[in-house]
Write an enzyme that holds these catalytic residues in place. Structure first.
Site, PDB file in Angstrom:
ATOM      1  CD  GLU A  97      -2.920   0.782   2.499  1.00 24.54           C
ATOM      2  OE1 GLU A  97      -3.593  -0.330   2.912  1.00 24.54           O
ATOM      3  OE2 GLU A  97      -3.190   1.742   3.256  1.00 24.54           O
ATOM      4  CG  ASP A 110      -1.643   4.490   3.165  1.00 23.15           C
ATOM      5  OD1 ASP A 110      -2.403   3.899   2.192  1.00 23.15           O
ATOM      6  OD2 ASP A 110      -1.421   4.176   3.998  1.00 23.15           O
ATOM      7  CD  GLU A 123      -4.091   6.962   5.959  1.00 21.10           C
ATOM      8  OE1 GLU A 123      -5.027   6.183   6.044  1.00 21.10           O
ATOM      9  OE2 GLU A 123      -3.279   6.838   6.591  1.00 21.10           O
TER      10      GLU A 123
END
Ligand SMILES: *[C@@H]1O[C@H](CO)[C@@H](O)[C@H](O)[C@H]1NC(C)=O
Ligand SMILES: *[C@@H]1O[C@H](CO)[C@@H](O)[C@H](O)[C@H]1NC(C)=O
Length: 297
Positions: free
Chosen positions: A115, A117, A119
């Site tokens: 993953e 990210d 955020e």
């Protein structure tokens, strides 16, 4: 604990530093966006309330809505193996404490997933939003660098980009590189699992704002975040999962992209002025010693 706490006034960086950044970003113009598509949301499946609109210049704007009953999101129907992923986002205005807005890539849900990210952790009115960047490789994901942004991300659209190739992962904000996660052959790195693009808005009350101390104020809802100008210059993974992929013309632009001198300057600048949390300084989380890359950066 090495975690650095800064007051919001630390965000007011010297004007000269800001001027240098602006000049640097002008010197390296953004890649041509001739490939910008009109109805880019068609490449995604949606979840929850997702509104689609077109702004005055004809760009499609997708808005995610979070209320007490549900969050919202969209996922790309295709999976990619390396690429440059860009989107403009306008974050939740006012009291966004407890909300989490994301733009990320993930290979799936498994314990050994990969993953990448970006955020955004909401905050009380006039308190700074934090951008959390993270990389997961084979389910190992404690690699956060968190930044205060040098602008109000809810006042207007700003551009966020992830460049992912087999050498490094580059996180960019308004064409300024804020983080480079390098690959070391003996350390975890996402190299082989295709990933889909995801965007979400959800209730992260239990951890997002001041480590969960500030929950969502539902009376300030529904919360809305808008995305536009999405582009993926990326190799599309074969749908049969056999490991093949189809890459676009001109892929070398991002496939060969490595940290250059300008990136080094802006990453150092972001560390000095915006970095709010660095896993490599959080000894409390790594009683057995820091991850290998921490001593090599
Ligand atoms: C999007 O991805 C998430 C996580 O993989 C999954 O739980 C969800 O069902 C997906 N939603 C759609 C609309 O495909
Ligand atoms: C929210 O604002 C406070 C200051 O009011 C700051 O300490 C914190 O880092 C900000 N962000 C988050 C995600 O808590």
């Amino acid at each position: 604990m090495a975690r650095r706490q800064r007051s919001p006034s630390a965000l007011l960086m010297p004007l000269s530093t800001l001027a240098v950044t602006i000049i640097l970003s002008i010197l390296r113009p953004a890649a041509a966006t001739a490939s910008a598509k009109q109805s880019w949301l068609d490449e995604f499946t949606t979840d929850g309330e997702v509104r689609s609109d077109f702004d005055r210049s004809g760009k499609q704007v997708a808005s995610l809505v979070l209320d007490e009953s549900s969050g919202a999101g969209f996922n790309s129907t295709q999976k990619y193996l390396f690429g440059e992923f860009t989107v403009e986002m306008k974050l939740v205005p006012g009291n966004s404490a407890g909300t989490v807005t994301s733009f990320y890539l993930t290979s799936g849900e498994g314990d050994d997933h990969d993953e990448i990210d970006m955020e955004f952790m909401g905050n009380s009115t006039n308190a700074p939003t934090v951008l959390n960047t993270n990389v997961w490789a084979s389910g190992d994901g404690k690699k956060e660098h968190q930044f205060y942004l040098w602008f109000d991300p809810s006042a207007d659209f700003h551009k966020y980009a992830i460049i992912w190739n087999d050498k490094n992962i580059i996180f960019r904000v308004d064409d300024v590189t804020v983080r480079v996660f390098r690959r070391y052959n003996d350390l975890p790195y996402p190299t082989s699992r295709p990933m889909a693009v995801h965007a979400t808005l959800w209730d992260g009350s239990y951890w997002a704002t001041e480590k969960g101390k500030v929950p969502i104020d539902w009376s300030a809802g529904p919360f809305v975040v808008s995305y536009r100008g999405y582009t993926a210059n990326a190799c599309v993974a074969a749908a049969d999962g056999g490991g093949g992929s189809t890459c676009p013309v001109g892929k070398n632009e991002w496939m060969q992209r490595e940290q250059d001198d300008t990136d080094r300057l802006t990453v150092a600048w972001a560390r000095r002025n915006c970095l709010q949390y660095n896993y490599c300084e959080d000894g409390w989380r790594f009683p057995g010693g820091f991850p290998g890359e921490c001593s090599r950066e």
